[in-house]
Design a protein around this motif. Structure first.
Motif, PDB file in Angstrom:
ATOM      1  N   LEU A 148      26.415  28.598  41.665  1.00  0.00           N
ATOM      2  CA  LEU A 148      27.528  28.000  41.543  1.00  0.00           C
ATOM      3  C   LEU A 148      29.277  28.547  41.964  1.00  0.00           C
ATOM      4  CD1 LEU A 148      28.773  25.216  40.838  1.00  0.00           C
ATOM      5  CD2 LEU A 148      29.224  25.647  38.400  1.00  0.00           C
ATOM      6  N   TYR A 149      29.348  29.551  41.624  1.00  0.00           N
ATOM      7  CA  TYR A 149      30.326  30.387  42.358  1.00  0.00           C
ATOM      8  C   TYR A 149      29.815  31.524  41.722  1.00  0.00           C
ATOM      9  CZ  TYR A 149      31.909  30.876  36.941  1.00  0.00           C
ATOM     10  OH  TYR A 149      31.321  31.933  36.388  1.00  0.00           O
ATOM     11  N   SER A 150      30.694  32.517  42.778  1.00  0.00           N
ATOM     12  CA  SER A 150      30.342  34.047  42.395  1.00  0.00           C
ATOM     13  C   SER A 150      31.547  34.995  41.889  1.00  0.00           C
ATOM     14  CB  SER A 150      30.169  35.351  43.172  1.00  0.00           C
ATOM     15  OG  SER A 150      29.331  34.424  44.057  1.00  0.00           O
ATOM     16  N   HIS A 151      32.307  35.698  41.377  1.00  0.00           N
ATOM     17  CA  HIS A 151      33.077  36.699  40.765  1.00  0.00           C
ATOM     18  C   HIS A 151      32.874  38.284  40.822  1.00  0.00           C
ATOM     19  CE1 HIS A 151      32.351  37.330  36.714  1.00  0.00           C
ATOM     20  NE2 HIS A 151      32.524  35.833  36.526  1.00  0.00           N
ATOM     21  N   ALA A 152      33.385  38.867  40.885  1.00  0.00           N
ATOM     22  CA  ALA A 152      33.043  40.649  41.304  1.00  0.00           C
ATOM     23  C   ALA A 152      34.467  41.305  39.685  1.00  0.00           C
ATOM     24  CB  ALA A 152      33.512  41.383  42.349  1.00  0.00           C
ATOM     25  N   GLN A 153      33.643  42.948  39.826  1.00  0.00           N
ATOM     26  CA  GLN A 153      35.105  43.296  38.867  1.00  0.00           C
ATOM     27  C   GLN A 153      35.436  44.574  39.768  1.00  0.00           C
ATOM     28  OE1 GLN A 153      34.673  43.390  35.356  1.00  0.00           O
ATOM     29  NE2 GLN A 153      33.885  41.329  35.422  1.00  0.00           N
ATOM     30  N   VAL A 154      36.407  44.494  39.750  1.00  0.00           N
ATOM     31  CA  VAL A 154      37.711  45.238  39.853  1.00  0.00           C
ATOM     32  C   VAL A 154      38.974  45.643  39.062  1.00  0.00           C
ATOM     33  CG1 VAL A 154      38.019  43.897  42.132  1.00  0.00           C
ATOM     34  CG2 VAL A 154      39.686  43.170  40.627  1.00  0.00           C
ATOM     35  N   MET A 155      39.829  46.151  39.709  1.00  0.00           N
ATOM     36  CA  MET A 155      40.669  47.432  38.900  1.00  0.00           C
ATOM     37  C   MET A 155      41.963  46.439  39.419  1.00  0.00           C
ATOM     38  SD  MET A 155      41.720  51.203  39.274  1.00  0.00           S
ATOM     39  CE  MET A 155      43.140  51.362  40.658  1.00  0.00           C
ATOM     40  N   TRP A 156      42.623  45.611  37.400  1.00  0.00           N
ATOM     41  CA  TRP A 156      44.040  45.650  37.262  1.00  0.00           C
ATOM     42  C   TRP A 156      44.793  46.821  37.344  1.00  0.00           C
ATOM     43  CZ3 TRP A 156      44.831  40.983  39.801  1.00  0.00           C
ATOM     44  CH2 TRP A 156      43.049  39.602  39.895  1.00  0.00           C
ATOM     45  N   TYR A 157      45.796  45.838  37.479  1.00  0.00           N
ATOM     46  CA  TYR A 157      47.227  47.242  37.263  1.00  0.00           C
ATOM     47  C   TYR A 157      47.690  46.993  37.167  1.00  0.00           C
ATOM     48  CZ  TYR A 157      47.696  47.460  42.431  1.00  0.00           C
ATOM     49  OH  TYR A 157      47.972  47.723  43.636  1.00  0.00           O
ATOM     50  N   ARG A 158      49.195  47.408  36.549  1.00  0.00           N
ATOM     51  CA  ARG A 158      50.241  47.381  36.405  1.00  0.00           C
ATOM     52  C   ARG A 158      51.394  47.715  37.258  1.00  0.00           C
ATOM     53  NH1 ARG A 158      52.822  45.625  31.298  1.00  0.00           N
ATOM     54  NH2 ARG A 158      54.114  46.603  32.264  1.00  0.00           N
ATOM     55  N   THR A 159      52.101  47.068  38.603  1.00  0.00           N
ATOM     56  CA  THR A 159      52.711  47.953  39.667  1.00  0.00           C
ATOM     57  C   THR A 159      53.350  47.935  39.446  1.00  0.00           C
ATOM     58  OG1 THR A 159      53.532  45.502  40.269  1.00  0.00           O
ATOM     59  CG2 THR A 159      51.634  46.030  41.405  1.00  0.00           C
ATOM     60  N   ASP A 160      54.366  47.778  38.687  1.00  0.00           N
ATOM     61  CA  ASP A 160      55.752  48.312  37.340  1.00  0.00           C
ATOM     62  C   ASP A 160      56.049  49.165  36.895  1.00  0.00           C
ATOM     63  OD1 ASP A 160      54.651  46.426  36.123  1.00  0.00           O
ATOM     64  OD2 ASP A 160      55.854  45.913  34.428  1.00  0.00           O
ATOM     65  N   LEU A 161      54.647  49.607  36.077  1.00  0.00           N
ATOM     66  CA  LEU A 161      54.357  51.153  35.416  1.00  0.00           C
ATOM     67  C   LEU A 161      54.246  52.248  36.961  1.00  0.00           C
ATOM     68  CD1 LEU A 161      52.723  49.962  31.655  1.00  0.00           C
ATOM     69  CD2 LEU A 161      55.321  51.006  32.562  1.00  0.00           C
ATOM     70  N   ALA A 297      42.503  46.403  42.954  1.00  0.00           N
ATOM     71  CA  ALA A 297      42.408  47.126  44.273  1.00  0.00           C
ATOM     72  C   ALA A 297      41.156  47.472  43.245  1.00  0.00           C
ATOM     73  CB  ALA A 297      42.956  48.804  43.744  1.00  0.00           C
ATOM     74  N   PRO A 298      39.907  48.172  44.172  1.00  0.00           N
ATOM     75  CA  PRO A 298      38.946  48.624  44.223  1.00  0.00           C
ATOM     76  C   PRO A 298      37.872  49.360  42.820  1.00  0.00           C
ATOM     77  CG  PRO A 298      39.022  48.299  45.966  1.00  0.00           C
ATOM     78  CD  PRO A 298      40.546  48.411  45.675  1.00  0.00           C
ATOM     79  N   VAL A 299      37.238  49.907  42.132  1.00  0.00           N
ATOM     80  CA  VAL A 299      37.118  49.992  41.383  1.00  0.00           C
ATOM     81  C   VAL A 299      37.277  51.471  42.056  1.00  0.00           C
ATOM     82  CG1 VAL A 299      35.010  51.039  40.002  1.00  0.00           C
ATOM     83  CG2 VAL A 299      35.744  48.884  39.303  1.00  0.00           C
ATOM     84  N   PRO A 300      37.977  52.600  40.902  1.00  0.00           N
ATOM     85  CA  PRO A 300      37.211  54.201  41.626  1.00  0.00           C
ATOM     86  C   PRO A 300      36.125  54.404  41.650  1.00  0.00           C
ATOM     87  CG  PRO A 300      39.360  53.631  39.329  1.00  0.00           C
ATOM     88  CD  PRO A 300      38.187  52.470  39.419  1.00  0.00           C
ATOM     89  N   SER A 301      36.041  55.566  41.970  1.00  0.00           N
ATOM     90  CA  SER A 301      34.893  56.690  42.659  1.00  0.00           C
ATOM     91  C   SER A 301      34.957  58.190  42.435  1.00  0.00           C
ATOM     92  CB  SER A 301      34.720  57.053  44.044  1.00  0.00           C
ATOM     93  OG  SER A 301      34.199  55.093  44.889  1.00  0.00           O
ATOM     94  N   VAL A 302      33.739  58.403  42.214  1.00  0.00           N
ATOM     95  CA  VAL A 302      33.541  59.410  41.745  1.00  0.00           C
ATOM     96  C   VAL A 302      34.452  60.967  42.829  1.00  0.00           C
ATOM     97  CG1 VAL A 302      32.140  62.035  41.609  1.00  0.00           C
ATOM     98  CG2 VAL A 302      31.531  59.756  40.484  1.00  0.00           C
ATOM     99  N   SER A 303      34.300  60.150  43.804  1.00  0.00           N
ATOM    100  CA  SER A 303      35.123  61.420  44.873  1.00  0.00           C
ATOM    101  C   SER A 303      35.910  60.287  45.880  1.00  0.00           C
ATOM    102  CB  SER A 303      34.785  62.685  45.275  1.00  0.00           C
ATOM    103  OG  SER A 303      33.724  61.642  46.403  1.00  0.00           O
ATOM    104  N   LYS A 304      36.590  60.738  46.843  1.00  0.00           N
ATOM    105  CA  LYS A 304      37.243  59.923  47.751  1.00  0.00           C
ATOM    106  C   LYS A 304      36.097  59.189  48.412  1.00  0.00           C
ATOM    107  CE  LYS A 304      42.580  60.956  47.349  1.00  0.00           C
ATOM    108  NZ  LYS A 304      42.328  59.612  47.114  1.00  0.00           N
ATOM    109  N   ALA A 305      35.408  60.297  49.365  1.00  0.00           N
ATOM    110  CA  ALA A 305      34.197  60.342  50.424  1.00  0.00           C
ATOM    111  C   ALA A 305      33.625  59.229  49.693  1.00  0.00           C
ATOM    112  CB  ALA A 305      34.017  61.537  50.641  1.00  0.00           C
ATOM    113  N   ALA A 309      33.328  49.411  48.018  1.00  0.00           N
ATOM    114  CA  ALA A 309      34.490  47.849  47.947  1.00  0.00           C
ATOM    115  C   ALA A 309      34.242  48.043  46.301  1.00  0.00           C
ATOM    116  CB  ALA A 309      34.415  46.930  48.076  1.00  0.00           C
ATOM    117  N   GLY A 310      32.975  47.558  45.697  1.00  0.00           N
ATOM    118  CA  GLY A 310      32.315  47.131  44.448  1.00  0.00           C
ATOM    119  C   GLY A 310      31.062  47.777  44.017  1.00  0.00           C
ATOM    120  N   ALA A 386      34.086  43.069  47.066  1.00  0.00           N
ATOM    121  CA  ALA A 386      33.808  43.367  45.695  1.00  0.00           C
ATOM    122  C   ALA A 386      32.227  42.696  45.729  1.00  0.00           C
ATOM    123  CB  ALA A 386      34.547  43.825  44.729  1.00  0.00           C
ATOM    124  N   VAL A 387      32.408  41.449  45.552  1.00  0.00           N
ATOM    125  CA  VAL A 387      31.718  40.366  46.028  1.00  0.00           C
ATOM    126  C   VAL A 387      30.619  40.782  46.501  1.00  0.00           C
ATOM    127  CG1 VAL A 387      30.598  38.136  46.253  1.00  0.00           C
ATOM    128  CG2 VAL A 387      32.724  38.480  44.536  1.00  0.00           C
TER     129      VAL A 387
END
Length: 445
Positions: A148-161, A297-305, A309-310, A386-387
């Motif tokens: 019916l529909y899709s969604h994905a877990q991503v990282m939400w953040y406060r730009t002002d903080l 933004a994408p969920v973080p990873s163990v390393s940048k390498a 995306a998801g 991410a989907v």
């Protein structure tokens, strides 16, 4: 009684119950003049007002087109729905049509409780659907649910903080910890950098551990269907989240479920959270002034390498139950729901929160010009990417019933509580939880 025991018991009932012993039903014939006639019940878990209202309006318009059809809609939270269908399976008290979670579908297939929908999807145009959700809902060559529909877990953040403390958007778990710790300290308890939830009545601890383990290139459920809680990546992930809880998180989060966790972000009390595009609507309802200060933004990873995306995608489907007396009405209703005049308003009841199962709908002018879609174009892209990368937790190697037990039994959440409350060593608690999960998995093999 644990849900796994219930499932095993229900599978035994399947062999004994005359309700299901007769095998699958063919669609009941319609009247000679082609008019649909009969009553169906629909269960769904769209408890928010916008989605609930659009589904009801779609049912009302369907009944206007088919005056001899009566549709009754019942709404349950996702946790209540799981209990409702597993107990209803034993008693025969099931609907004709319902929504489900991906892990539910695997259990429903194993219980022989739902019917294949290949003919329905083919009649609608199989190539119109995104491929990944169809694969996820297919077993032994048969498609048992329609996405019916899709969604994905991503990282939400406060730009002002982040701006206030001169912080970059985290891309690794170390960066995430440092940013969350900086904000927690700087805000003096008014805002937490993040909150780590692991109440045993939800799957949040499993979800967050899955983020870490997936980002390290592993999975919580191995290819051969075993639990993975004692590998180096899993142990590192457990220790990471325990440290996050001890150093940064509000202590009440030990009992948080998904709504408790999300509400903190909605109210501006956390700077980071992991969730889908549904967070936009939650912030708008609780703290509309913050809408100009959130992004994803994408969920973080163990390393940048190893950045990806998801890691977790949810393709929410609908299923038709085998005991339905009128599967033909359910199929006709599904087609009606996917008509643009019904489907687009449904998706836009939570804009950016629900991505269409029909990619063509993403280009509908009403979708493209929606103010929330325009405002959160970056988040929409992050979630869409991410989907395409993720799967449901535990279904990285395809649909299997162990994935349902992994997320529904609270084993990992209890493990975290044993470590934090009882002081059990991480390695010991992880081994015990891994063994317990593997014992549960044997009940569905």
């Amino acid at each position: 009684m644990k849900k796994s025991i219930s499932i095993m018991f229900l599978l035994v009932l399947l062999l004994l119950s005359p309700i299901f012993a007769a095998g699958g039903k063919e669609a009941a014939p319609v009247a000679a003049n082609g008019e649909l006639s009969g009553a169906i019940t629909i269960w769904h878990s769209f408890t928010q007002g916008g989605r609930l209202d659009t589904i009801q309006k779609t049912a009302d318009s369907f009944m206007q087109l088919h005056p001899k059809v009566k549709i009754t809609i019942q709404t349950f939270s996702w946790s209540d729905f799981y209990t409702k269908w597993t107990t209803g399976f034993a008693s025969g008290n099931l609907p004709d049509l319902s929504t489900a979670l991906p892990n539910h579908v695997v259990e429903m297939i194993d219980a022989d409780a739902i019917i294949p929908l290949d003919n329905l999807v083919d009649s609608m145009g199989r190539d119109r659907f995104a491929k990944a959700p169809l694969v996820e809902m297919t077993k032994d060559g048969k498609l048992y649910a329609i996405p019916l529909y899709s969604h994905a877990q991503v990282m939400w953040y406060r730009t002002d903080l982040l701006k206030k403390y001169n912080l970059a958007v985290p891309t690794t778990w170390d960066e995430f910890y440092n940013a969350a710790a900086t904000i927690t300290k700087g805000e003096g308890g008014a805002v937490y950098g993040t909150s780590f939830p692991f109440g045993t009545n939800d799957m949040m601890g499993t979800r967050w551990l899955n983020f870490y383990v997936r980002s390290a290139g592993e999975t919580l459920l191995t290819k051969d269907g075993k639990a993975n809680l004692t590998s180096k990546a899993a142990i590192d992930g457990i220790k990471y989240w325990v440290k996050m809880y001890q150093d940064i998180s509000p202590k009440d989060s030990i009992n948080y479920n998904v709504l408790d966790q999300a509400t903190l972000f909605y109210q501006g009390k956390t700077a980071f959270d992991f969730n889908s595009g549904f967070h936009i609507g939650g912030v708008n309802t609780n703290s509309p002034a913050l809408l100009d200060h959130i992004d994803s933004a994408p969920v973080p990873s163990v390393s940048k390498a190893s950045a990806k995306a998801g890691y977790e995608t949810s393709n929410i489907p609908m299923v038709i139950w085998k005991q339905s007396k009128h599967p033909e009405i359910s199929e006709a209703f599904i087609k009606h729901l996917y008509e643009p005049q019904n489907y687009v308003p449904f998706l836009l009841s939570v804009p950016v929160g629900m991505l269409p199962a029909l990619p063509e709908i993403a280009q509908d002018p009403a979708m493209l010009n929606n103010p929330t879609v325009v405002k959160f174009a970056n988040s929409l892209k992050v979630i869409s990417d991410a989907v395409g990368e993720g799967t449901a937790v535990g279904m990285e190697y395809g649909p299997r019933p162990e994935a349902g037990l992994l997320t529904s039994q609270g084993v990992i959440e209890t493990m975290f509580q044993n470590i934090i409350v009882k002081g059990i060593a991480v390695e010991t608690a992880a081994r015990d939880a891994e063994n317990k999960l593997n014992d549960l998995f044997e009940t569905v093999q």
